[in-house]
Design a protein around this motif. Structure first.
Motif, PDB file in Angstrom:
ATOM      1  N   ALA A   2       0.663  -1.334  -0.201  1.00 31.07           N
ATOM      2  CA  ALA A   2       0.062   0.055  -0.051  1.00 31.07           C
ATOM      3  C   ALA A   2       0.929   1.385  -0.220  1.00 31.07           C
ATOM      4  O   ALA A   2       2.026   1.241   0.576  1.00 31.07           O
ATOM      5  CB  ALA A   2      -0.843  -0.022   1.430  1.00 31.07           C
ATOM      6  N   SER A   3       0.305   2.286  -0.660  1.00 27.91           N
ATOM      7  CA  SER A   3       1.150   3.667  -0.635  1.00 27.91           C
ATOM      8  C   SER A   3       0.283   4.615   0.058  1.00 27.91           C
ATOM      9  O   SER A   3      -0.900   4.648  -0.179  1.00 27.91           O
ATOM     10  CB  SER A   3       1.380   3.889  -2.152  1.00 27.91           C
ATOM     11  N   GLU A   4       0.864   5.482   1.101  1.00 26.74           N
ATOM     12  CA  GLU A   4       0.345   6.476   1.644  1.00 26.74           C
ATOM     13  C   GLU A   4       0.017   7.594   0.786  1.00 26.74           C
ATOM     14  O   GLU A   4       0.955   8.094  -0.249  1.00 26.74           O
ATOM     15  CB  GLU A   4       1.414   7.002   2.712  1.00 26.74           C
ATOM     16  N   ALA A  44      15.758  14.075  -3.582  1.00 25.55           N
ATOM     17  CA  ALA A  44      15.076  13.493  -2.416  1.00 25.55           C
ATOM     18  C   ALA A  44      14.434  12.295  -2.279  1.00 25.55           C
ATOM     19  O   ALA A  44      13.765  12.043  -1.014  1.00 25.55           O
ATOM     20  CB  ALA A  44      14.547  14.883  -1.742  1.00 25.55           C
ATOM     21  N   GLY A  45      14.283  11.487  -3.311  1.00 20.00           N
ATOM     22  CA  GLY A  45      13.704  10.103  -3.487  1.00 20.00           C
ATOM     23  C   GLY A  45      12.387  10.379  -3.733  1.00 20.00           C
ATOM     24  O   GLY A  45      11.523   9.478  -3.350  1.00 20.00           O
ATOM     25  N   GLY A  46      12.153  11.367  -4.547  1.00 16.20           N
ATOM     26  CA  GLY A  46      10.493  11.690  -4.942  1.00 16.20           C
ATOM     27  C   GLY A  46      10.159  10.818  -6.143  1.00 16.20           C
ATOM     28  O   GLY A  46      11.149  10.461  -6.923  1.00 16.20           O
ATOM     29  N   LEU A  47       8.913  10.950  -6.583  1.00 16.56           N
ATOM     30  CA  LEU A  47       8.486  10.499  -7.742  1.00 16.56           C
ATOM     31  C   LEU A  47       7.899  11.621  -8.572  1.00 16.56           C
ATOM     32  O   LEU A  47       6.937  12.307  -8.094  1.00 16.56           O
ATOM     33  CB  LEU A  47       7.212   9.367  -7.613  1.00 16.56           C
ATOM     34  N   VAL A  48       8.650  11.706  -9.891  1.00 10.33           N
ATOM     35  CA  VAL A  48       7.968  12.942 -10.551  1.00 10.33           C
ATOM     36  C   VAL A  48       7.370  12.406 -12.180  1.00 10.33           C
ATOM     37  O   VAL A  48       8.260  11.645 -12.634  1.00 10.33           O
ATOM     38  CB  VAL A  48       9.334  13.762 -10.792  1.00 10.33           C
ATOM     39  N   ARG A  70       8.320   2.086  -4.392  1.00  7.57           N
ATOM     40  CA  ARG A  70       7.044   3.095  -4.268  1.00  7.57           C
ATOM     41  C   ARG A  70       6.607   2.942  -5.656  1.00  7.57           C
ATOM     42  O   ARG A  70       5.208   3.161  -6.038  1.00  7.57           O
ATOM     43  CB  ARG A  70       7.427   4.452  -3.753  1.00  7.57           C
ATOM     44  N   LEU A  71       7.406   3.406  -6.918  1.00  9.37           N
ATOM     45  CA  LEU A  71       7.209   3.341  -8.159  1.00  9.37           C
ATOM     46  C   LEU A  71       6.498   2.152  -8.815  1.00  9.37           C
ATOM     47  O   LEU A  71       5.176   2.151  -9.305  1.00  9.37           O
ATOM     48  CB  LEU A  71       8.510   3.784  -9.149  1.00  9.37           C
TER      49      LEU A  71
END
Ligand code: TXA
Ligand code: MG
Length: 381
Positions: A2-4, A44-48, A70-71
Motif C-alpha cells: 500500500a502507498s500512503e 530527495a527520493g520523490g516520484l516525478v 514505491r514506483l
C-alpha cells in the motif's frame, strides 16, 4: 504494497502548448524552474511525472531502492516488468551497458534523441528492480526539451515507465497522469500533450539477431535500413501475458482492409449492443463519417497515421469518461507508425472481429461471414 497518499503538485510549464488541466492546483512555472524543482524532488527520493515526446513518464532515481519500490506500488506494476533507463546522451547510455553493440552507435547517431529504446547487456551495478533481474537493460535518450533538461539537471539516469496505472492506456497529457496517479506521486510537470502519443520502439540488441520487441514511432521500415530482415514477429518480452493499454470499457476491434465492410460491421455491433441494453461508444477515424448516433471520438485520419498515434490514448480515455460500456473501433494499416497503433489496439482489445471480404452490394454487410475471436484473459500489467 500500500502507498500512503501524498499531495501531488502539478507545475504547468509556461509557454508550452499546455491547455491547462482544470484542477485548480496547478502552479505555473518557467521550464527551468519546473525542471529544477523536479530534480530536487527526485534527488530527495520523490516520484516525478514528466513529458517525453512519446508519453508521460514516471521518473525515479535508480539509486533509491525505496523510491523504486514505491514506483512499482503506485503503478500496480508487476516486479517482472523491467524499466527503461532514460539518459541525456549516448555516452551516458553506453555507461549503463556492458558490451555496446556496434549497431547501437549507428542507431543512436541516427535516432537519438528520439523514440527508440535499445536493449543491451547491462553494466554491473544496475539495480535488479530496474532490470527485473535480467542481464539486460533498456536505454533511451528522449527527444523532449523538458525531459532532456531534467536529465541534464540530474546528471544521472532516470528509471521511468509510462506514468499510468499498469494495464491502462499510457498518459499523453498531465490530466491523464493526474487521473491515474493523483495522491500517489509527488510532482507532475505539465508540458502539454505529448507529440507522438504511443510509446517508444523497443529493439533488443542483446541477442545474436536483433529483435523488435515493441513497435513504435521509429518504424520497422526505418530500422530495416540498418538491420535488413528485422522482423516484428511476436517475441516473448518480459511482460508478455500481461494486459496493456486497456480502457475501463471493453474494447471491440474490427479488422479489415475494406472500410465499407468494417463500417457495416461497426454499425451492426453498435446496434446489437444497444439492443442488449448497453451503451456503446465509437473510436473512429475521420473517414468513417459522422452518421453515428452513439458517443463518438474522431481519433485521427487514416490518411495521416501520425494523427492516429497521437489520438489513440486520448480517445480511449475520453470514451471512458463519457461512461460507455464498450468501445467499438477499427484497425489501421500496419505500416509505418500504423504498426505501433495496430499493436496497441490488438493488446487493448477484449474481442477482435475479422470480417471476411464480402460483396459490397449484398446489403447485409458481412454478418454471415464474420469471424469473432474472443481474447484469452491475462493478469493486469
Ligand atoms: O516511450 C516510452 O518508452 C515511455 C517513455 C516514458 O519513455 N516509457 C515506457 O515505459 O513506455 P514502460 O515501462 O511503460 O514500457 C517499457 C517497455 C516494457 O514493455 C518493458 O518490458 C520493456 O520496455 N523493457 C524494459 N527493459 C527491458 C529489458 N531489459 N528487456 C526487454 N524489455 C525491456
Ligand atoms: Mg507502460
Amino acid at each position: 504494497m500500500a502507498s500512503e497518499a501524498v499531495a501531488t503538485r502539478v507545475v504547468q510549464v509556461v509557454a508550452a502548448d499546455a491547455a491547462g488541466i482544470g484542477t485548480g492546483v496547478a502552479v505555473r512555472m518557467r521550464a527551468a524552474a519546473a525542471v529544477a524543482a523536479a530534480a530536487d524532488l527526485l534527488a530527495a527520493g520523490g516520484l516525478v511525472a514528466f513529458p517525453t515526446e512519446t508519453v508521460y513518464g514516471l521518473g525515479a532515481l535508480p539509486s533509491r531502492p525505496a523510491t523504486l519500490a514505491r514506483l512499482f506500488a503506485v503503478k500496480g506494476r508487476p516486479a517482472d516488468n523491467p524499466l527503461i533507463m532514460h539518459v541525456a546522451d549516448t555516452a551516458a547510455a553506453r555507461r549503463l551497458t556492458a558490451g555496446w553493440h556496434p549497431l547501437a552507435d549507428r542507431l543512436a547517431a541516427h535516432f537519438w534523441p528520439g523514440p527508440l529504446t535499445m536493449i543491451l547487456p547491462a553494466a554491473p551495478g544496475i539495480p535488479a528492480a530496474v532490470t527485473a533481474g535480467l542481464s539486460t537493460v533498456g536505454v533511451r535518450v528522449p527527444a523532449h526539451p523538458i525531459a532532456l533538461a531534467l536529465l541534464q539537471a540530474l546528471g544521472e539516469p532516470l528509471a521511468a515507465p509510462s506514468a499510468n496505472r499498469s494495464g491502462r492506456p499510457s498518459p499523453t497529457t498531465a490530466a491523464h497522469v493526474l487521473a491515474d496517479l493523483a495522491g500517489l506521486v509527488d510532482l507532475i510537470i505539465d508540458g502539454g500533450p505529448t507529440p507522438v502519443g504511443v510509446e517508444s520502439t523497443v529493439l533488443d540488441l542483446s541477442t545474436p539477431a536483433p529483435v523488435l520487441l515493441r513497435p513504435g514511432a521509429v518504424t520497422l521500415e526505418q530500422l530495416c535500413q540498418f538491420i535488413p530482415g528485422l522482423s516484428a514477429a511476436a517475441t516473448p518480452s518480459p511482460a508478455v501475458g500481461y494486459r496493456h493499454y486497456r480502457p475501463a470499457a471493453s474494447l471491440v476491434l474490427v479488422l479489415g482492409e475494406d472500410t465499407v465492410v468494417v463500417h457495416n460491421m461497426l454499425k451492426e455491433l453498435a446496434a446489437a449492443a444497444r439492443a442488449d441494453g448497453k451503451r456503446p461508444g465509437l473510436l473512429l477515424a475521420a473517414e468513417f463519417g459522422d452518421d453515428w448516433p452513439e458517443p463518438r471520438v474522431v481519433w485521427g485520419s487514416l490518411a495521416n497515421p501520425d494523427t492516429l498515434a497521437a489520438g489513440l490514448y486520448v480517445g480511449l480515455r475520453q470514451l471512458d469518461e463519457a461512461g460507455v460500456d464498450l468501445i467499438l473501433t477499427h484497425g489501421v494499416e500496419p505500416i509505418g507508425i500504423g504498426l505501433a497503433v495496430q499493436n496497441r489496439l490488438l493488446q487493448a482489445a477484449e474481442r477482435v472481429y475479422r470480417p471476411r471480404f464480402s460483396k459490397r452490394n449484398d446489403g447485409a454487410g458481412s454478418a454471415a461471414a464474420r469471424v469473432p475471436h474472443r481474447r484469452k484473459g491475462g493478469s493486469m500489467g
